[in-house]
Design a protein around this motif. Structure first.
Motif, PDB file in Angstrom:
ATOM      1  N   ASN B  97      41.422  50.769  41.488  1.00  0.00           N
ATOM      2  CA  ASN B  97      42.300  50.342  42.570  1.00  0.00           C
ATOM      3  C   ASN B  97      42.021  48.930  43.066  1.00  0.00           C
ATOM      4  O   ASN B  97      41.849  48.695  44.251  1.00  0.00           O
ATOM      5  CB  ASN B  97      42.227  51.311  43.742  1.00  0.00           C
ATOM      6  N   LEU B  98      41.980  48.009  42.127  1.00  0.00           N
ATOM      7  CA  LEU B  98      41.857  46.598  42.517  1.00  0.00           C
ATOM      8  C   LEU B  98      43.229  46.111  42.955  1.00  0.00           C
ATOM      9  O   LEU B  98      44.253  46.678  42.589  1.00  0.00           O
ATOM     10  CB  LEU B  98      41.354  45.781  41.333  1.00  0.00           C
ATOM     11  N   LEU B 133      26.451  41.711  37.645  1.00  0.00           N
ATOM     12  CA  LEU B 133      27.082  42.846  36.977  1.00  0.00           C
ATOM     13  C   LEU B 133      27.736  42.423  35.658  1.00  0.00           C
ATOM     14  O   LEU B 133      28.577  43.135  35.108  1.00  0.00           O
ATOM     15  CB  LEU B 133      28.116  43.497  37.893  1.00  0.00           C
ATOM     16  N   GLY B 134      27.363  41.236  35.181  1.00  0.00           N
ATOM     17  CA  GLY B 134      27.868  40.778  33.888  1.00  0.00           C
ATOM     18  C   GLY B 134      29.333  40.389  33.897  1.00  0.00           C
ATOM     19  O   GLY B 134      30.027  40.516  32.892  1.00  0.00           O
ATOM     20  N   LEU B 135      29.807  39.928  35.050  1.00  0.00           N
ATOM     21  CA  LEU B 135      31.230  39.601  35.166  1.00  0.00           C
ATOM     22  C   LEU B 135      31.456  38.127  35.499  1.00  0.00           C
ATOM     23  O   LEU B 135      32.566  37.726  35.834  1.00  0.00           O
ATOM     24  CB  LEU B 135      31.880  40.458  36.258  1.00  0.00           C
ATOM     25  N   GLY B 136      30.364  37.341  35.410  1.00  0.00           N
ATOM     26  CA  GLY B 136      30.453  35.926  35.782  1.00  0.00           C
ATOM     27  C   GLY B 136      31.602  35.205  35.111  1.00  0.00           C
ATOM     28  O   GLY B 136      32.325  34.447  35.756  1.00  0.00           O
ATOM     29  N   GLY B 148      39.130  48.605  31.224  1.00  0.00           N
ATOM     30  CA  GLY B 148      38.872  49.635  32.228  1.00  0.00           C
ATOM     31  C   GLY B 148      37.444  49.597  32.744  1.00  0.00           C
ATOM     32  O   GLY B 148      37.196  49.717  33.940  1.00  0.00           O
ATOM     33  N   GLY B 149      36.490  49.405  31.833  1.00  0.00           N
ATOM     34  CA  GLY B 149      35.080  49.359  32.233  1.00  0.00           C
ATOM     35  C   GLY B 149      34.799  48.162  33.119  1.00  0.00           C
ATOM     36  O   GLY B 149      34.093  48.265  34.128  1.00  0.00           O
ATOM     37  N   GLU B 150      35.393  47.022  32.765  1.00  0.00           N
ATOM     38  CA  GLU B 150      35.192  45.821  33.580  1.00  0.00           C
ATOM     39  C   GLU B 150      35.778  46.021  34.977  1.00  0.00           C
ATOM     40  O   GLU B 150      35.200  45.606  35.978  1.00  0.00           O
ATOM     41  CB  GLU B 150      35.854  44.622  32.908  1.00  0.00           C
ATOM     42  N   ARG B 151      36.928  46.669  35.040  1.00  0.00           N
ATOM     43  CA  ARG B 151      37.546  46.916  36.346  1.00  0.00           C
ATOM     44  C   ARG B 151      36.639  47.770  37.219  1.00  0.00           C
ATOM     45  O   ARG B 151      36.482  47.492  38.409  1.00  0.00           O
ATOM     46  CB  ARG B 151      38.886  47.637  36.170  1.00  0.00           C
ATOM     47  N   GLN B 152      36.046  48.808  36.621  1.00  0.00           N
ATOM     48  CA  GLN B 152      35.158  49.646  37.426  1.00  0.00           C
ATOM     49  C   GLN B 152      33.924  48.871  37.861  1.00  0.00           C
ATOM     50  O   GLN B 152      33.413  49.079  38.954  1.00  0.00           O
ATOM     51  CB  GLN B 152      34.737  50.912  36.671  1.00  0.00           C
ATOM     52  N   ARG B 153      33.461  47.931  37.022  1.00  0.00           N
ATOM     53  CA  ARG B 153      32.312  47.110  37.430  1.00  0.00           C
ATOM     54  C   ARG B 153      32.698  46.197  38.592  1.00  0.00           C
ATOM     55  O   ARG B 153      31.911  45.981  39.511  1.00  0.00           O
ATOM     56  CB  ARG B 153      31.799  46.299  36.243  1.00  0.00           C
ATOM     57  N   VAL B 154      33.935  45.659  38.534  1.00  0.00           N
ATOM     58  CA  VAL B 154      34.408  44.845  39.659  1.00  0.00           C
ATOM     59  C   VAL B 154      34.441  45.705  40.919  1.00  0.00           C
ATOM     60  O   VAL B 154      34.031  45.268  42.004  1.00  0.00           O
ATOM     61  CB  VAL B 154      35.817  44.260  39.389  1.00  0.00           C
ATOM     62  N   ILE B 156      32.568  48.218  41.587  1.00  0.00           N
ATOM     63  CA  ILE B 156      31.181  48.395  42.069  1.00  0.00           C
ATOM     64  C   ILE B 156      30.726  47.142  42.815  1.00  0.00           C
ATOM     65  O   ILE B 156      30.160  47.217  43.912  1.00  0.00           O
ATOM     66  CB  ILE B 156      30.231  48.709  40.887  1.00  0.00           C
ATOM     67  N   ALA B 157      31.013  45.978  42.225  1.00  0.00           N
ATOM     68  CA  ALA B 157      30.652  44.723  42.888  1.00  0.00           C
ATOM     69  C   ALA B 157      31.322  44.644  44.258  1.00  0.00           C
ATOM     70  O   ALA B 157      30.703  44.264  45.254  1.00  0.00           O
ATOM     71  CB  ALA B 157      31.073  43.540  42.023  1.00  0.00           C
ATOM     72  N   ARG B 158      32.596  45.031  44.304  1.00  0.00           N
ATOM     73  CA  ARG B 158      33.321  44.992  45.575  1.00  0.00           C
ATOM     74  C   ARG B 158      32.674  45.926  46.592  1.00  0.00           C
ATOM     75  O   ARG B 158      32.548  45.595  47.768  1.00  0.00           O
ATOM     76  CB  ARG B 158      34.780  45.383  45.350  1.00  0.00           C
ATOM     77  N   SER B 159      32.243  47.113  46.116  1.00  0.00           N
ATOM     78  CA  SER B 159      31.673  48.083  47.054  1.00  0.00           C
ATOM     79  C   SER B 159      30.360  47.566  47.653  1.00  0.00           C
ATOM     80  O   SER B 159      29.957  47.995  48.731  1.00  0.00           O
ATOM     81  CB  SER B 159      31.449  49.422  46.356  1.00  0.00           C
ATOM     82  N   LEU B 160      29.705  46.619  46.934  1.00  0.00           N
ATOM     83  CA  LEU B 160      28.415  46.111  47.428  1.00  0.00           C
ATOM     84  C   LEU B 160      28.577  44.866  48.300  1.00  0.00           C
ATOM     85  O   LEU B 160      27.633  44.427  48.949  1.00  0.00           O
ATOM     86  CB  LEU B 160      27.520  45.757  46.228  1.00  0.00           C
ATOM     87  N   MET B 161      29.772  44.293  48.301  1.00  0.00           N
ATOM     88  CA  MET B 161      29.991  42.982  48.899  1.00  0.00           C
ATOM     89  C   MET B 161      29.580  42.916  50.365  1.00  0.00           C
ATOM     90  O   MET B 161      28.996  41.934  50.802  1.00  0.00           O
ATOM     91  CB  MET B 161      31.477  42.602  48.735  1.00  0.00           C
ATOM     92  N   ASN B 162      29.910  43.941  51.141  1.00  0.00           N
ATOM     93  CA  ASN B 162      29.600  43.886  52.573  1.00  0.00           C
ATOM     94  C   ASN B 162      28.274  44.548  52.933  1.00  0.00           C
ATOM     95  O   ASN B 162      28.057  44.905  54.087  1.00  0.00           O
ATOM     96  CB  ASN B 162      30.734  44.516  53.379  1.00  0.00           C
TER      97      ASN B 162
END
Ligand SMILES: Nc1ncnc2c1ncn2[C@@H]1O[C@H](COP(=O)(O)OP(=O)(O)O)[C@@H](O)[C@H]1O
Ligand SMILES: [Mg+2]
Lengths: 368, 225
Positions: B97-98, B133-136, B148-154, B156-162
């Protein structure tokens, strides 16, 4: 605006299309109101430019100048009122003039008034007519544009009286016909409606006074006459109300259309994004933030489109044919621009309502 | 009670009334500590989504108390709950859900934007998270360009942002094949441990359970295990 701008950039085609519709609607609003204004002064510039605030009309004239007959004595009574700053008599009739030595005929409106009074025309070429001498007239410039010159003689078909153009004035039209000024005596002689009238008469008395004094003056009016405002007088010019009414209605519809088109467009887009808004709310966006984002988009879109159509409108005026009655003041452009913006924002309210209803919980336990 | 990030105290959730009454959660007590990665499993309709929604401050319990980072959030207003979600909870949804029109970096910056503090520091933080997370190399790409895997990693990164207290993942591997799914859960487990966060993951996939510290089984709204 973080979301608003990025989405506009991403979905360019979608917003370009709705923007195009907005530009066209706004362009129509400006062009039609320019035409309405232009036609209004083409129709009635003589009254609009007249240095008068009110008119005294005969009671049973239905506010029509050609039906109103007032005796000259009333002018003195009106002038005597303390609330009246100035007043002047005006005779009016519509006639057809024949150019002597040619078969050309022209419909004109005769205005008869004191050559040195407050209603006397501003002469831009030649001289003013004489109060004593008979047969001198000052004509609107539009007669010159159709081939009349100073010194030309014109004959009134009905009375066989002959008049000579001694001067030209400008911005003087009445019911889309050019106005020809003459002295009151000359008008009384050619006006068949005055045949059985023993007294010295005029059609109306133009009054300069404060609108606060309206009640006072109305109460102390002489017998058999009424007081109407300049606006009411405009409305009673043959064809004026109908012409302006039609155009104003078109403009009003365009505002409604602009509002609806935007409302539907943004509502559909908002429906499409229901799931996305649910996710954003789950992440911690409150309704206010999302609402600001939508209103921001609408405003950005509306302001851009309005600016483009203002520019286009002025472009269009440059290529308009010479005689086209088109007048657009900066005031009106600003007023209508603001109104369009307001209508656009109102159109987005439906989407805001929708967004407020979306529940963040929809983000959980859902496949996309 | 140091170290307790999330505490369910006798929480029940009842949907509907009268004949239509559904007891989705039945008197659940549970706690999740910092650095702990808990898996929630159970058959369809057992109450997993309801549990996660309550833990995520998206739904209020019918009974019981809920403490997040030692703060009682049971009685907060919807507006305050929105703020709790923004500041203390990180979400990883089923299909990531990006936001479709935001670049990967902007997906993360949106979170600081919502907090009302977006500056150079937050940009730096987003870039660090992404490269971690290897998305640089993906920072300026839109979600449509990602696998799909990259989206889920994004996600995860988003969930850690705050810097949340707890991360909630709702079947994060549902749309991935098992290899990529495992990579994503490994990454999530790693981030939870190294950052000493608490995390709860709802999953159907038995093969992921060895990556979790604890497995909680929900059946008919009751907890086992
Ligand atoms: N909004 C709702 N209204 C009524 N009943 C619901 C609602 N959401 C879930 N339920 C019911 O609550 C129970 C648990 O649902 P859910 O939490 O979605 O389970 P799971 O995610 O484990 O499949 C089910 O019986 C479901 O039908
Ligand atoms: Mg579910």
């Amino acid at each position: 605006m973080f979301l608003a701008i990025r989405e506009l950039k991403h979905s360019k085609l979608r917003y370009l299309l709705i923007g195009l519709i907005m530009v066209l609607v706004a362009l129509l609003v400006f062009i039609i109101s320019g035409l309405a204004n232009g036609l209004s002064s083409d129709n009635a510039s003589s009254i609009q430019n007249m240095k008068a605030d009110y008119f005294v009309m005969e009671h049973d004239s239905k506010n029509k100048l050609n039906r109103s007959i007032i005796s000259m004595e009333k002018l003195d009574e009106i002038r005597a009122s303390a609330d009246v700053k100035a007043a002047e008599g005006l005779g009016q009739m519509m006639i057809t003039l024949n150019k002597i030595g040619s078969s050309e005929k022209t419909d004109v409106t005769i205005f008869a008034t004191d050559a040195s009074g407050i209603l006397a025309p501003k002469v831009i070429e030649g001289t003013n007519y004489d109060n004593k001498k008979q047969g001198e007239v000052v004509a609107d410039r539009s007669l010159k544009e159709v081939g009349y010159k100073l010194g030309d003689s014109l004959k009134d078909d009905l009375s066989d009286k002959v008049f000579t153009i001694v001067g030209f004035t400008e911005k003087q039209s009445y019911s889309h016909s050019p106005v020809v000024y003459m002295n009151v005596k000359g008008w009384q002689e050619i006006n068949p409606a005055l045949k059985n009238q023993e007294k010295d008469s005029i059609s109306t008395i133009a009054v300069q006074m404060d609108s606060k004094a309206e009640e006072n003056v109305r109460e102390s009016l002489p017998e058999g006459v009424t007081l109407i405002s300049k606006e009411e007088s405009l409305q009673s010019i043959p064809g004026y109300k109908e012409e302006q009414g039609t155009l104003k209605m078109m403009i009003a519809f365009l505002f409604v259309i602009a509002g609806f088109v935007l409302a539907v467009f943004f509502y559909v887009i908002t429906l499409q994004k229901t799931n996305q808004f649910g996710v954003l709310k789950a992440l911690g966006a409150n309704t206010g933030y999302l609402a600001k984002s939508i209103v921001g988009q609408v405003m950005l879109l509306a302001v851009t489109c309005i600016a483009i159509s203002v520019a286009l409108t002025y472009g269009v005026t440059l290529i308009m044919p010479e005689g086209m009655p088109f007048e657009l003041s900066a005031d009106l452009v600003i007023k209508y621009s603001v109104l369009l913006l307001v209508v656009s924002v109102l159109g987005s309210l439906l989407s805001l309502y929708r967004v407020a209803k979306i529940d963040a919980i929809e983000a959980i336990g859902r496949v996309s | 009670m140091m170290g307790e990030k999330l505490l369910f105290e006798n929480v029940s959730k009842i949907y509907g009334e009268g004949d239509n009454k559904v007891i989705a959660l039945d008197n659940i007590s549970l706690n999740v500590k910092a650095g702990e990665f808990v898996a929630i499993v159970g058959p369809s309709g057992s109450g997993k989504s309801t549990f996660l929604s309550i833990a995520g401050a998206l739904l209020s319990p019918s009974k019981g108390r809920l403490l997040l980072d030692d703060e009682d959030i049971t009685t907060l207003s919807p507006k305050e709950l929105t703020r709790v979600r923004l500041e203390k909870i990180g979400f990883v949804f089923q299909s990531s859900n990006l936001v479709p029109y935001l670049t990967v970096r902007d997906q993360l910056l949106l979170l600081s934007e919502l907090l009302g503090k977006q500056d150079k520091k937050t940009v730096k933080k987003a870039d660090e998270l992404l490269s971690h997370l290897g998305l640089g190399h993906r920072a300026n790409h839109l979600p449509e360009a990602l696998s799909g895997g990259e989206r889920q990693r994004v996600a995860i990164a988003r969930s850690l942002m705050n810097d949340p207290e707890i991360i909630l993942a709702d079947e994060p591997t549902a749309s991935l094949d098992s290899k990529r799914g495992r990579d994503v859960v490994e990454m999530l487990a790693h981030e939870v441990k190294s950052r000493n966060k608490a995390a709860i993951m709802v999953t159907h996939d038995e093969r992921m359970l060895d990556l979790c510290d604890r497995v909680v089984n929900i059946t008919d709204g009751k907890v086992f295990g």
